[in-house]
Design an enzyme around this catalytic site. Structure first.
Site, short mmCIF file in Angstrom:
data_model
loop_
_atom_site.label_atom_id
_atom_site.label_comp_id
_atom_site.label_asym_id
_atom_site.label_seq_id
_atom_site.Cartn_x
_atom_site.Cartn_y
_atom_site.Cartn_z
N GLU A 163 44.23 42.13 48.84
CA GLU A 163 43.60 43.38 49.26
C GLU A 163 44.48 44.13 50.27
O GLU A 163 44.24 44.12 51.47
CB GLU A 163 42.21 43.13 49.85
CG GLU A 163 41.20 42.66 48.82
CD GLU A 163 39.78 42.60 49.34
OE1 GLU A 163 38.84 42.83 48.56
OE2 GLU A 163 39.59 42.30 50.55
N GLU A 270 38.16 40.21 42.10
CA GLU A 270 37.07 39.82 43.00
C GLU A 270 35.85 40.67 42.69
O GLU A 270 35.95 41.90 42.63
CB GLU A 270 37.44 40.01 44.47
CG GLU A 270 38.48 39.05 45.00
CD GLU A 270 38.64 39.15 46.52
OE1 GLU A 270 37.69 39.61 47.20
OE2 GLU A 270 39.72 38.77 47.00
#
Length: 337
Positions: A163, A270
């Site tokens: 991320e 995710e």
């Protein structure tokens, strides 16, 4: 007649070639980085009939075929924020592979969690110059993947960073300095391909329904000639305080746009929903899988649930998909389809 024979042979060659190189199945899986810690602290996993089972088997029984494992550089022994060393990851990867699972490795390039709010350098790299950081990224990436290779595991996918809309290894690799971030990402790519050129490299950004964020990031990556194979997305309606019904169309648009704009494959690496809203999470997963499968030309590779086994009673995390009685949530049945 010659034309008929020619086209018959062409068709036969096409069929044989497809049989030898079939398109891999859609990846349906789970990040289970907490699993070794959970087992070490005595947590037990149970099937719906009350029988105790291996967590990985429970996930496999629900249609999952892929395991994602994070790697920290020099982690602590903290129950929830440590572990995930190279050695622990190798053990888990071997175990998952024996269960017939495909593998994704998520390199955080930190001693603990790296995400949009924090991208801290490992303590051992804290005072390194930028050229030294480039060597660190290459060496760490190669070391982890080579250790897996020696243990007989070659992951299908490797994430260079976790991320990273704001970059990684702050401040050197911040998006305030895209030239340096691009070099760091390329070092991770090069090390991965040095171990095995068939491994697909993922670059991962959060908020997968936010097309503007993705365009900003990947336009910059393109300008810096960043090398990667797959765009990885996180998709958590909970964290932006919206229901999936309000955001799923935006996710679909962004998935399609990424493929069209950058000519890359895409994957939701995710996803998660609230553990006490079973039907809503089931629908969230069903619609997310549907969206990724709908990406044109089979460029949507799969969907990974983040820590479904990380029961709230153990982790305090409310987006797992495990119940208080140690049994998997019915929401995970979405992966059976």
């Amino acid at each position: 007649m010659k034309k008929i024979i020619y086209f018959s042979l062409l068709l036969l060659f096409s069929i044989c070639n497809h049989a030898q190189n079939p398109k891999p199945d859609f990846a349906k899986g789970a990040d289970v980085g907490w699993l070794p810690q959970m087992e070490a602290t005595g947590y037990k996993f149970f099937d719906t009939d009350g029988s105790q089972k291996d967590c990985l088997q429970l996930l496999k029984d629900r249609g999952m075929n892929t395991i994602r494992l994070r790697v920290f550089v020099n982690p602590s022994e903290d129950k929830a924020s440590g572990h995930c060393s190279k050695d622990e990851t190798v053990v888990m990867a071997v175990r998952a592979q024996k269960m017939g699972m495909r593998m994704m490795i998520d390199l955080h390039y930190s001693d603990s969690w790296a995400d949009p709010a924090k991208q801290f350098k490992p303590a051992a790299w804290a005072k390194h110059t930028f050229p030294e950081l480039l060597n660190d990224v290459y060496a760490h990436t190669f070391d982890v993947l080579n250790a897996l290779k020696k243990a007989g595991v070659t992951p299908e996918w490797v994430q260079i960073g976790n991320e990273i809309p704001g970059g990684m290894l702050w401040p050197d690799g911040s998006t305030d300095n895209w030239k340096q971030l691009g070099q760091l990402l390329n070092k991770g790519y090069e090390a991965t391909k040095a171990v095995n050129p068939k491994i697909k490299v993922i670059v991962h950004v959060d908020e997968g329904n936010n097309n503007a964020k993705f365009r900003t990031f990947f336009d910059n990556a393109t300008a810096q000639k960043v090398k990667y194979d797959v765009i990885g997305l996180s998709y958590y309606p909970f964290w932006i305080k919206k229901d999936y019904k309000e955001t799923i169309a935006d996710l679909q648009f962004n998935l399609n746009d990424m493929v069209k704009r950058y000519h890359k494959e895409v994957m939701v690496v995710e996803v998660g929903g609230e553990d006490d809203k079973i039907q809503n999470t089931y629908k969230l997963l069903t619609e997310t899988i549907k969206a990724v499968k709908a990406v044109p030309n089979q460029k949507g590779l799969g969907v990974i649930y983040w820590e479904p086994e990380g029961a709230r009673s153990w982790s305090q995390y409310n987006l797992s998909a495990w119940q208080a009685d140690g049994k998997p949530s019915p929401a995970l049945d979405a992966f059976k389809n």
